[in-house]
Scaffold this motif. Structure first.
Motif, PDB file in Angstrom:
ATOM      1  N   ARG A 193       0.835  -1.193   0.000  1.00 26.08           N
ATOM      2  CA  ARG A 193       0.000   0.000   0.000  1.00 26.08           C
ATOM      3  C   ARG A 193       0.873   1.248   0.000  1.00 26.08           C
ATOM      4  O   ARG A 193       1.752   1.405   0.844  1.00 26.08           O
ATOM      5  N   GLN A 194       0.621   2.128  -0.928  1.00 26.41           N
ATOM      6  CA  GLN A 194       1.444   3.327  -1.110  1.00 26.41           C
ATOM      7  C   GLN A 194       1.480   4.203   0.135  1.00 26.41           C
ATOM      8  O   GLN A 194       2.543   4.704   0.525  1.00 26.41           O
ATOM      9  N   ALA A 195       0.330   4.393   0.783  1.00 30.72           N
ATOM     10  CA  ALA A 195       0.256   5.331   1.909  1.00 30.72           C
ATOM     11  C   ALA A 195       1.203   4.960   3.032  1.00 30.72           C
ATOM     12  O   ALA A 195       1.728   5.843   3.726  1.00 30.72           O
ATOM     13  N   ASP A 196       1.449   3.661   3.221  1.00 29.82           N
ATOM     14  CA  ASP A 196       2.320   3.208   4.306  1.00 29.82           C
ATOM     15  C   ASP A 196       3.797   3.251   3.929  1.00 29.82           C
ATOM     16  O   ASP A 196       4.659   3.074   4.793  1.00 29.82           O
TER      17      ASP A 196
ATOM     18  N   TYR B 170       9.738   5.307   1.939  1.00 28.70           N
ATOM     19  CA  TYR B 170      10.549   4.310   1.237  1.00 28.70           C
ATOM     20  C   TYR B 170      10.490   4.540  -0.275  1.00 28.70           C
ATOM     21  O   TYR B 170      11.526   4.477  -0.970  1.00 28.70           O
ATOM     22  N   LEU B 171       9.318   4.821  -0.812  1.00 25.17           N
ATOM     23  CA  LEU B 171       9.168   4.999  -2.255  1.00 25.17           C
ATOM     24  C   LEU B 171       9.997   6.178  -2.759  1.00 25.17           C
ATOM     25  O   LEU B 171      10.566   6.127  -3.853  1.00 25.17           O
ATOM     26  N   ASN B 172      10.071   7.240  -1.957  1.00 28.10           N
ATOM     27  CA  ASN B 172      10.892   8.380  -2.354  1.00 28.10           C
ATOM     28  C   ASN B 172      12.367   7.989  -2.473  1.00 28.10           C
ATOM     29  O   ASN B 172      13.054   8.373  -3.429  1.00 28.10           O
TER      30      ASN B 172
ATOM     31  N   GLY C  92      15.440   3.297  -8.861  1.00 29.97           N
ATOM     32  CA  GLY C  92      14.461   2.248  -9.063  1.00 29.97           C
ATOM     33  C   GLY C  92      13.167   2.804  -9.615  1.00 29.97           C
ATOM     34  O   GLY C  92      12.864   3.989  -9.471  1.00 29.97           O
ATOM     35  N   SER C  93      12.385   1.944 -10.249  1.00 29.51           N
ATOM     36  CA  SER C  93      11.085   2.332 -10.780  1.00 29.51           C
ATOM     37  C   SER C  93       9.988   1.576 -10.047  1.00 29.51           C
ATOM     38  O   SER C  93      10.176   0.428  -9.642  1.00 29.51           O
ATOM     39  N   TYR C  94       8.851   2.232  -9.876  1.00 32.59           N
ATOM     40  CA  TYR C  94       7.701   1.558  -9.277  1.00 32.59           C
ATOM     41  C   TYR C  94       6.418   2.093  -9.894  1.00 32.59           C
ATOM     42  O   TYR C  94       6.374   3.194 -10.443  1.00 32.59           O
TER      43      TYR C  94
ATOM     44  N   VAL D 208      11.932   7.312  13.552  1.00 28.48           N
ATOM     45  CA  VAL D 208      10.568   6.880  13.826  1.00 28.48           C
ATOM     46  C   VAL D 208       9.652   7.450  12.745  1.00 28.48           C
ATOM     47  O   VAL D 208       9.997   8.395  12.039  1.00 28.48           O
ATOM     48  N   HIS D 209       8.460   6.870  12.622  1.00 27.19           N
ATOM     49  CA  HIS D 209       7.493   7.335  11.616  1.00 27.19           C
ATOM     50  C   HIS D 209       7.173   8.807  11.841  1.00 27.19           C
ATOM     51  O   HIS D 209       7.018   9.233  12.990  1.00 27.19           O
ATOM     52  N   PRO D 210       7.131   9.598  10.760  1.00 24.49           N
ATOM     53  CA  PRO D 210       7.128   9.225   9.346  1.00 24.49           C
ATOM     54  C   PRO D 210       8.508   9.188   8.680  1.00 24.49           C
ATOM     55  O   PRO D 210       8.606   9.316   7.458  1.00 24.49           O
ATOM     56  N   GLY D 211       9.548   8.977   9.448  1.00 26.56           N
ATOM     57  CA  GLY D 211      10.883   8.888   8.875  1.00 26.56           C
ATOM     58  C   GLY D 211      11.110   7.564   8.176  1.00 26.56           C
ATOM     59  O   GLY D 211      10.215   6.717   8.069  1.00 26.56           O
ATOM     60  N   PHE D 212      12.349   7.364   7.707  1.00 27.19           N
ATOM     61  CA  PHE D 212      12.709   6.131   7.008  1.00 27.19           C
ATOM     62  C   PHE D 212      12.838   5.014   8.034  1.00 27.19           C
ATOM     63  O   PHE D 212      13.657   5.073   8.951  1.00 27.19           O
TER      64      PHE D 212
END
Length: 451
Positions: A265-268, A272-274, A281-283, A312-316
Motif C-alpha cells: 500500500r502506497q500510503a504506508d 521508502y518509495l521516495n 528504481g522504478s515503481y 521513527v514514523h514518518p521517517g525512514f
C-alpha cells in the motif's frame, strides 16, 4: 538414507527475481492485535493473518492462558475466544522464554482480566538492548506491583489500575503499545506524550476502538485514552506488511529484477518509495481494492547513491535499511546510512564485505543531525561504496531483517552460497521459500547421507 539439512538454504545467485508475491497482515500489528483480544469479553476475528513463526508463538501463549484460538473458514482467518482466560503455569510459559518479546505486552491485559501476570525472559532479534524499563515504569505508575525473580517478572494489581500521565523519553513503539493495552481498561484518563505513531500503532488503535475503547490521537504525538469498564471483541483486517513489501522491492533492485508486490500500500510506504526512486528504481502503484499492489523494478543503467537517516514514523523505517543496503552496494558512488533507532544494527555488513562489498561503519553521526547515539561509541553510521561485484559466501543469519538482507545478497551474487539459520526468516516472512521459487530464484535445501 538421504536427510534434508534443516535451517540451511543453498542459493545460486545471478538470476533477476521476476514475478509476483503477496504480502498479508503486518507482523508488527497482527501479534499485538492478538494480545488485544485478551481484553475483550466476546470473541474476536482477524483476517489476512500471515503464517509466520511470531504468530505461532503468540497463539501458543494465548492458548496457555485459556484463550481458545481456532482457524476460520477463510485462509488466514483466526478466531479468538477469551471467555476462559486463566493463569498459566510458570513452567509452561517458560517454554516460550527467549522466543519473542510479545509476553511483556500481555501484562496489562492479564492484570485487568486476572489481577496478576508472569513474564518470562524476553527474546527477539539482538539489534540493541531494547530495554523494558519504559514498560515497567509505566505499569508501576498504573498501579502494578512488579517483583523481579530469577525466572522472570511477577506482576500484581491489588488495587486495580488507574490512568496516568506519562512522557516517553523516546517514541518507543513497544512502550506505546504497552500503555495503550493497559490504559483502555484503567480507571480514569491516561495521557501519553511523545508517543510512537507508526501505521501499526494507528491500526492497533483502530482495533481497540472497535472493541469499545475511547482513544484520541492528537497532532503533537500525544495520545489520550479514556478508560472504559468493558471491552468486546473485534473483527479486523490488518494493514499490509510494509516491511516485507519493502524487502521484496529491495530484492528486485539488487538482482535487477521486476516484482509485483500484491497487497503493498502506497500510503504506508511513501518515505521508502521516495528513496527507492532517488536511487534509480522504478515503481508503479495499482490501486485496485481487491488485487492491487506496487510493482518494483530495476529499469537498467546505473543506480545512484543516496544519504539516508532512519527514524521513527514518518521517517525512514529502521527495518527497511538492511535489505536496501544490499541494493546500495550496486549504486555508483558513496551512500551513507545513519541509523538512529537501534545502536547495534550494522553487524550484518561484515558478511556483505566478505562477499565483496565495501562498507565502513563509524561511531560518528554521518549524513544528518547528531542523534542519541552520537559520541557514545556505537558504530551506527555506514558508508557504502559501489558498485561492488558480489560473490558467493557461506553466511550465518544473525537476526530477522539482516537475515533477509543476507538472502538478497546471496541472490545477487555470482556463484552458490550456503545460508545458515534461514528458519529465523520464518519469524516475519510467510512462505519465503515458495515465494522465491515463484520469482525464479535458484534455491534448495541441501541433503546429506544419514549414518
Amino acid at each position: 538414507m538421504e536427510v534434508v539439512l534443516s535451517d540451511v538454504l543453498v542459493v545460486t545467485g545471478g538470476t533477476p527475481l521476476t514475478g509476483e508475491v503477496r504480502v498479508r497482515g503486518a507482523k508488527n500489528l497482527v501479534s499485538k492485535a492478538m494480545v488485544a483480544a485478551v481484553l475483550g469479553h466476546t470473541p474476536s476475528r482477524m483476517f489476512d493473518v500471515p503464517r509466520i513463526r511470531d504468530v505461532e508463538i503468540v497463539r501458543g501463549l494465548l492458548e496457555l492462558h485459556g484463550v481458545r484460538v481456532t482457524d476460520g473458514e477463510l485462509d488466514g482467518e483466526l478466531i479468538f475466544d477469551p471467555s476462559n482466560v486463566e493463569r498459566a503455569g510458570i513452567d509452561e510459559i517458560n517454554v516460550h522464554a527467549g522466543s519473542s518479546r510479545i509476553p511483556i505486552l500481555l501484562c496489562g491485559p492479564l492484570l485487568h482480566r486476572l489481577g496478576h501476570a508472569f513474564i518470562p525472559d524476553l527474546g527477539g532479534c539482538h539489534i540493541g538492548p531494547r530495554p523494558i524499563d519504559f514498560h515497567l515504569e509505566a505499569l508501576r505508575q498504573f498501579g502494578a506491583i512488579v517483583d523481579k525473580t530469577p525466572e522472570g517478572l511477577h506482576l500484581s494489581a491489588p488495587n486495580g489500575l488507574h490512568g496516568i500521565k506519562f512522557t516517553l523519553d523516546y517514541p518507543s513503539v513497544g512502550a506505546t503499545e504497552q500503555i495503550l493495552l493497559t490504559a483502555v481498561l484503567a480507571e480514569g484518563v491516561t495521557e501519553l506524550a511523545n508517543a510512537a505513531v507508526e501505521p501499526e500503532i494507528v491500526d492497533l488503535i483502530c482495533v481497540l476502538q472497535k472493541m469499545g475503547a475511547i482513544i484520541k490521537v492528537h497532532t503533537n504525538r500525544v495520545i489520550e485514552i479514556e478508560g472504559v469498564s468493558r471491552l468486546t471483541g473485534f473483527t479486523h483486517r490488518p494493514i499490509p506488511d510494509r516491511i516485507e513489501a519493502a524487502s521484496w522491492a529491495s530484492a528486485a533492485l539488487a538482482t535487477k529484477g521486476d516484482i509485483f508486490v500484491r497487497g503493498a500500500r502506497q500510503a504506508d510506504m511513501m518515505t521508502y518509495l521516495n528513496v527507492f526512486r532517488s536511487i534509480g528504481g522504478s515503481y508503479e502503484v495499482d490501486d485496485d481494492p481487491v488485487g492491487g499492489g506496487i510493482r518494483f523494478w530495476h529499469p537498467g543503467g546505473d543506480l545512484r547513491p543516496v544519504v539516508i537517516e532512519t527514524d521513527v514514523h514518518p521517517g525512514f523505517m529502521t527495518d527497511w535499511q538492511q535489505p536496501l543496503v544490499v541494493a546500495l552496494t550496486q549504486a555508483n558512488g558513496l551512500s551513507v546510512v545513519h541509523e538512529t533507532v537501534y545502536e547495534n544494527r550494522f553487524g550484518y555488513t561484515h558478511a556483505l564485505n566478505q562477499m565483496g562489498a565495501t562498507i565502513q561503519v563509524y561511531a560518528e553521526c554521518l549524513g544528518g543531525a547528531d542523534c542519541r547515539f552520537g559520541r557514545r561509541g556505537f558504530r551506527h553510521s555506514a558508508v557504502i561504496a559501489g558498485p561492488a561485484k558480489l560473490h558467493a559466501h557461506d553466511l550465518v543469519i544473525p537476526d530477522l531483517r539482516a537475515g533477509f538482507s543476507h538472502l538478497i545478497a546471496a541472490l545477487a551474487a555470482e556463484g552458490t552460497s550456503r545460508v545458515h539459520g534461514v528458519d529465523l526468516i520464518n519469524r516475519g516472512y510467510e512462505d519465503f521459500e515458495a515465494k522465491l521459487a515463484g520469482l525464479g530464484a535458484r534455491t534448495e535445501r541441501p541433503v546429506t547421507q544419514a549414518a
